[in-house]
Design an enzyme around this catalytic site. Structure first.
Site, short mmCIF file in Angstrom:
data_model
loop_
_atom_site.label_atom_id
_atom_site.label_comp_id
_atom_site.label_asym_id
_atom_site.label_seq_id
_atom_site.Cartn_x
_atom_site.Cartn_y
_atom_site.Cartn_z
N ASP A 1 69.60 49.77 43.28
CA ASP A 1 69.96 49.29 41.93
C ASP A 1 68.82 49.32 40.90
OD1 ASP A 1 72.24 48.80 43.37
OD2 ASP A 1 72.35 46.67 42.93
N LYS B 1 78.75 50.60 44.09
CA LYS B 1 79.33 49.38 44.63
C LYS B 1 79.82 48.46 43.52
CE LYS B 1 74.66 47.40 45.12
NZ LYS B 1 74.68 46.27 44.21
N CYS C 1 70.33 41.85 45.68
CA CYS C 1 70.83 43.09 46.26
C CYS C 1 69.89 43.72 47.28
CB CYS C 1 71.18 44.08 45.15
SG CYS C 1 72.58 43.47 44.15
#
Length: 208
Positions: A9, A98, A162
């Site tokens: 990310d 996601k 994350c």
């Protein structure tokens, strides 16, 4: 035994100037690029994950609690969902998206993006995004297994959300897992707790 680097990310919305910025995010993007330039020969595969929200329900809130709900971020096909410009995509072999219709923290909740669909912010204003997940969509674990990966190194954003979730799922899935602390940045001022949690679960944390 194949080894993979998982870049989590490193997107515009999670870096300075984004809607859910992590302090030091842009620096991490550049540091990962430098690390890859110097160490890419040690990895058989390099993959990246992206938050890729379409309608994630209560994950978005106008009054977020910053624990379970957050300001809108990383909307699919917007500039905020793109990789940060300081992260060089040269070595990235596959992207895993996601959180399209729900909250998703771990990269292992992501599905493989089509090779001909390079993530970009080219959606016209007012347009809607529809991305239906195919029943045969390839998840990160399936992809890693199909490439005989047994060891993963996890870097990216954010350390305590994350990155942590991805590392914990990697261990749970049976991968030898390492997190390089200096190639992450977190939301909390107390990241040692996140690193301790990872180590307790079997993650090797390189703290610098």
């Amino acid at each position: 035994m194949a080894k993979a680097l998982i870049i989590v990310d490193v997107q515009n919305d999670f870096c300075e100037g984004g809607t859910l910025a992590v302090e030091g995010g842009a620096a991490v993007a550049g540091a990962i690029s430098e690390y890859l330039d110097a160490n890419q020969q040690h990895f058989d595969h390099v993959v990246a994950t992206q938050d890729w929200h379409i309608e994630p329900g209560s994950h978005f809130s106008d009054e977020p609690d910053m624990v379970d709900s957050w300001p809108p971020h990383c909307r699919a096909r917007t500039k905020g969902a793109e990789l940060h410009q300081d992260l060089d995509p040269e070595y990235i072999e596959a992207y895993f998206r996601k959180g399209q219709y729900t909250a998703a923290y771990s990269g292992f909740e992501g599905v493989l993006a089509p090779e001909d669909d390079v993530p970009s912010g080219d959606l016209k204003a007012g347009a809607t995004v529809t991305e239906v997940l195919e029943e045969d969509a390839i998840g990160l674990d399936d992809w890693l297994q199909s490439h005989d990966v047994e060891e993963v190194v996890v870097v990216g954003l954010a350390t305590d959300y994350c990155v942590k979730a991805t590392a914990l799922d990697a261990v749970q899935a049976g991968y030898a897992t390492t997190v390089i602390a200096e190639l992450t940045a977190g939301i909390s001022d107390h990241l040692d707790e996140a690193f301790d949690d990872m180590e307790s679960a079997g993650v090797e944390v390189e703290r610098g």
